[in-house]
Design a protein around this motif. Structure first.
Motif, PDB file in Angstrom:
ATOM      1  N   ALA A  71     -56.613  85.793  79.056  1.00 54.85           N
ATOM      2  CA  ALA A  71     -56.674  84.327  78.980  1.00 54.85           C
ATOM      3  C   ALA A  71     -55.550  83.699  79.791  1.00 54.85           C
ATOM      4  CB  ALA A  71     -56.606  83.875  77.518  1.00 54.85           C
ATOM      5  N   SER A  72     -54.362  84.266  79.695  1.00 57.94           N
ATOM      6  CA  SER A  72     -53.218  83.712  80.425  1.00 57.94           C
ATOM      7  C   SER A  72     -53.471  83.744  81.922  1.00 57.94           C
ATOM      8  CB  SER A  72     -51.959  84.522  80.097  1.00 57.94           C
ATOM      9  OG  SER A  72     -51.645  84.396  78.724  1.00 57.94           O
ATOM     10  N   PHE A  79     -57.802  84.092  67.107  1.00 61.19           N
ATOM     11  CA  PHE A  79     -57.502  82.689  67.438  1.00 61.19           C
ATOM     12  C   PHE A  79     -58.614  81.800  66.925  1.00 61.19           C
ATOM     13  CE2 PHE A  79     -55.496  85.434  70.534  1.00 61.19           C
ATOM     14  CZ  PHE A  79     -54.186  85.007  70.499  1.00 61.19           C
ATOM     15  N   HIS A  80     -58.244  80.831  66.141  1.00 54.66           N
ATOM     16  CA  HIS A  80     -59.258  79.992  65.522  1.00 54.66           C
ATOM     17  C   HIS A  80     -60.043  79.166  66.538  1.00 54.66           C
ATOM     18  CE1 HIS A  80     -57.963  81.469  61.843  1.00 54.66           C
ATOM     19  NE2 HIS A  80     -57.077  80.565  61.479  1.00 54.66           N
ATOM     20  N   SER A  81     -59.440  78.903  67.673  1.00 56.70           N
ATOM     21  CA  SER A  81     -60.124  78.074  68.670  1.00 56.70           C
ATOM     22  C   SER A  81     -59.557  78.391  70.045  1.00 56.70           C
ATOM     23  CB  SER A  81     -59.923  76.595  68.365  1.00 56.70           C
ATOM     24  OG  SER A  81     -58.585  76.235  68.592  1.00 56.70           O
ATOM     25  N   LYS A  82     -60.247  77.893  71.042  1.00 55.50           N
ATOM     26  CA  LYS A  82     -59.784  78.070  72.410  1.00 55.50           C
ATOM     27  C   LYS A  82     -58.413  77.406  72.573  1.00 55.50           C
ATOM     28  CE  LYS A  82     -61.275  77.124  77.189  1.00 55.50           C
ATOM     29  NZ  LYS A  82     -62.054  76.155  78.006  1.00 55.50           N
ATOM     30  N   GLU A  83     -58.221  76.294  71.899  1.00 51.08           N
ATOM     31  CA  GLU A  83     -56.942  75.596  72.016  1.00 51.08           C
ATOM     32  C   GLU A  83     -55.800  76.447  71.472  1.00 51.08           C
ATOM     33  OE1 GLU A  83     -56.498  71.056  71.165  1.00 51.08           O
ATOM     34  OE2 GLU A  83     -55.132  72.069  69.780  1.00 51.08           O
ATOM     35  N   ASP A  84     -56.072  77.188  70.409  1.00 53.96           N
ATOM     36  CA  ASP A  84     -55.047  78.088  69.873  1.00 53.96           C
ATOM     37  C   ASP A  84     -54.622  79.119  70.920  1.00 53.96           C
ATOM     38  OD1 ASP A  84     -55.271  76.778  67.498  1.00 53.96           O
ATOM     39  OD2 ASP A  84     -55.468  78.597  66.285  1.00 53.96           O
ATOM     40  N   LEU A  85     -55.582  79.550  71.661  1.00 55.38           N
ATOM     41  CA  LEU A  85     -55.300  80.536  72.711  1.00 55.38           C
ATOM     42  C   LEU A  85     -54.439  79.898  73.801  1.00 55.38           C
ATOM     43  CD1 LEU A  85     -55.856  83.429  73.492  1.00 55.38           C
ATOM     44  CD2 LEU A  85     -58.173  82.746  74.146  1.00 55.38           C
ATOM     45  N   LEU A  86     -54.723  78.637  74.073  1.00 53.85           N
ATOM     46  CA  LEU A  86     -53.924  77.908  75.056  1.00 53.85           C
ATOM     47  C   LEU A  86     -52.477  77.775  74.575  1.00 53.85           C
ATOM     48  CD1 LEU A  86     -53.669  76.117  77.602  1.00 53.85           C
ATOM     49  CD2 LEU A  86     -54.472  74.195  76.211  1.00 53.85           C
ATOM     50  N   LEU A 126     -49.126  79.182  76.470  1.00 49.33           N
ATOM     51  CA  LEU A 126     -48.018  78.320  76.878  1.00 49.33           C
ATOM     52  C   LEU A 126     -46.715  78.712  76.183  1.00 49.33           C
ATOM     53  CD1 LEU A 126     -49.864  74.872  76.919  1.00 49.33           C
ATOM     54  CD2 LEU A 126     -49.060  76.168  78.899  1.00 49.33           C
ATOM     55  N   THR A 127     -46.829  79.117  74.944  1.00 47.93           N
ATOM     56  CA  THR A 127     -45.630  79.506  74.206  1.00 47.93           C
ATOM     57  C   THR A 127     -44.999  80.757  74.816  1.00 47.93           C
ATOM     58  OG1 THR A 127     -46.632  78.587  72.209  1.00 47.93           O
ATOM     59  CG2 THR A 127     -44.736  80.048  71.914  1.00 47.93           C
ATOM     60  N   VAL A 128     -45.834  81.748  75.051  1.00 48.77           N
ATOM     61  CA  VAL A 128     -45.339  82.992  75.642  1.00 48.77           C
ATOM     62  C   VAL A 128     -44.725  82.737  77.014  1.00 48.77           C
ATOM     63  CG1 VAL A 128     -46.022  85.227  76.578  1.00 48.77           C
ATOM     64  CG2 VAL A 128     -46.913  84.470  74.355  1.00 48.77           C
ATOM     65  N   LYS A 129     -45.481  82.013  77.853  1.00 48.99           N
ATOM     66  CA  LYS A 129     -44.971  81.740  79.205  1.00 48.99           C
ATOM     67  C   LYS A 129     -43.714  80.881  79.158  1.00 48.99           C
ATOM     68  CE  LYS A 129     -47.562  83.697  82.339  1.00 48.99           C
ATOM     69  NZ  LYS A 129     -47.057  85.060  82.549  1.00 48.99           N
ATOM     70  N   GLY A 130     -43.637  80.000  78.189  1.00 49.79           N
ATOM     71  CA  GLY A 130     -42.444  79.157  78.050  1.00 49.79           C
ATOM     72  C   GLY A 130     -41.208  79.999  77.791  1.00 49.79           C
TER      73      GLY A 130
END
Lengths: 179, 179, 179, 179
Positions: free
Chosen positions: A14-15, A46-53, A57-61
């Motif tokens: 996904a990333s 992941f409950h939703s696609k947004e959760d995956l987003l 972002l958290t990991v990359k941050g």
DNA sequence: AATGAATGAGCATTCATTCAT
DNA sequence: AATGAATGAATGCTCATTCAT
């Protein structure tokens, strides 16, 4: 336990796709296909696609913050630390798999009411701003942090628009002027 | 004749939605519904959704250039002209229907190979850059145009990320410093 | 497992409609409506409408081959076997739900570059030709297979054009002459 | 007056496309675009797409009849006349722009209730059958006309299926046998 | 006679999500 | 923990036809 082989595959895939293609242009189907997992497996983690987003972002941050700090710490003098950050940008931006800033790329795709995702992005940017301030505090120039951070994002977005390295050099030059 | 009531409705509605929601998040169905026209009517005037995007960006590009120049022309001295542009940004960015820069909002949504659309965006940005150079040429400071343009875009994107006016003031301050 | 109630419904319905109405004249919407399944369910089992066509032709091809062979095997003498095939055609062609040859009906609808579908059709026809040759080999008349197969298809298409049984009788007569 | 430059353009273009791509696969838009006429002009000359199909088939039917008769008339003996028709088929079928029989190509695309169009096709095929009968009447073999016509259509459709010239030679051989 | 503009209905395909196993 | 099957809603786009000029 928060990790598993399947979960890792999902996040990595996904990333990669969110970064290269954008969030809206990347479908769940492509993610699970390229990750080699079942659709229901994704929704288990992941409950939703947004959760995956948010995860992306958290990991990359965290990764980005660490990388920037590592570059700065190679030098002693605050000014050199700051300039090293821009040098790092210049270096990264010419790599073949570079498609712009992970966070600025996403921000324009968000619905107006997407406070949760926008918060993650904002936090990463605030971390950059805080890093600049931390670097400059010893020499009592922390008030320049905002200007430097704005040059930082200006360099990133202008580089994205033009597909050219000049904005990063320009930003570095300007940073040098005001320090 | 290039205009018609239906065509105008389509362009206006699409522009409003592309701006507020983004390009990918806006569907043809929503456009025709809110515009009150038939789907086939849209495709009579525009061969594809991308064509409609190009129209939106082209029109907004011309409008934006005109508005920026109008602001600059209110003053005589180059430095004042430049600062007037940033003041204009500050003014616009607090309006209720402001959602960021029309062009930077779109650029991150584009597929990597979308040269046509990216070209329209790049052109508008180059126009801004050229405008700064034109303003500064009489005082032989046109070399500052790139730095100023990067501050311009940095202000816009940072304002977008944080939903706050400070980046525009910061950019203006920095612009004042280097002029 | 390759079968499921939903998948079966889709194939049966699509087969019926492709046969009665033709491929291009049958829409996905009609198929799912009459099959009573969701649109996305169809695309879970078949990646495209063309895939569904291939399934239809493949299944019908196997059925047709089996039926023809079953008829031929009712007799001992090669000549009788062959004539039995034409009698079978005559019988089938007067049934109320007969709309012509499944395969010849489709072949004219195909785009010129549709090698995949055309291959399925060609294979079924080659199977018929091979069946004739197999029947005639014991009496060393396998060279007549091509002529008989051509009569077979001639009977089918002429019957289709005129909506009348005479071509099948004519073909049978001619087959009798040359055997 | 039945002819006009616009009308001719429409008929020529539609004929070319209906033949190459099929009836259902050819859209009105493509016809008017390639013909270089306005959509409403098409509907001024033809009340519907089906009317255009009828025109195409009628014109081609007359042309085909004339061509076949011209070939037959090059010879004196009935048998030679018949064989000349098959030779003509062989010749035509290897031309680069040959895509099969104009009439058999269309017949499978028709809705079951399309009596009008089917009538035009049937008429052309009956003309061929009558031509064979006329040729054979002087030698009192007109009863063979049906068999020959069925070989004629069998050759055409089998050639179409396999994209190969052998069926036409096979049909000619068979025709020679029974004459 | 000819046309540009407009349309309602339909096209094949994909979306993110849920459910039963 | 993991999955294959199923779904309602939406995607961008094209269909044949009609209308006002």
């Amino acid at each position: 336990m928060k990790t598993s082989a399947v979960r890792n595959q999902i996040v990595e895939t996904a990333s990669r796709l969110f970064y290269k293609q954008g969030y809206n242009a990347t479908g769940i189907n492509q993610i699970i296909e390229e990750a080699g997992v079942a659709k229901a497996s994704l929704y288990q983690h992941f409950h939703s696609k947004e959760d995956l987003l948010v995860e992306y972002l958290t990991v990359k941050g965290a990764e980005t913050n660490a990388a920037l700090k590592a570059e700065a710490e190679k030098f002693e003098a605050p000014k050199e630390k700051i300039l090293a950050v821009f040098d790092f940008l210049a270096e990264v931006s010419v790599q073949p798999e570079y498609y712009g800033c992970n966070f600025l790329n996403i921000v324009s795709e968000l619905p107006v009411d997407s406070d949760r995702v926008r918060g993650v992005i904002r936090k990463q940017k605030d971390d950059v701003r805080a890093m600049f301030a931390d670097i400059l505090r010893p020499v009592h120039k922390e008030k320049l942090a905002d200007e430097l951070y704005m040059l930082f994002d200006g360099a990133l977005i202008t580089n994205k628009v033009h597909g050219n390295a000049w904005p990063i050099q320009t930003a570095k030059t300007l940073a040098g002027k005001i320090l």
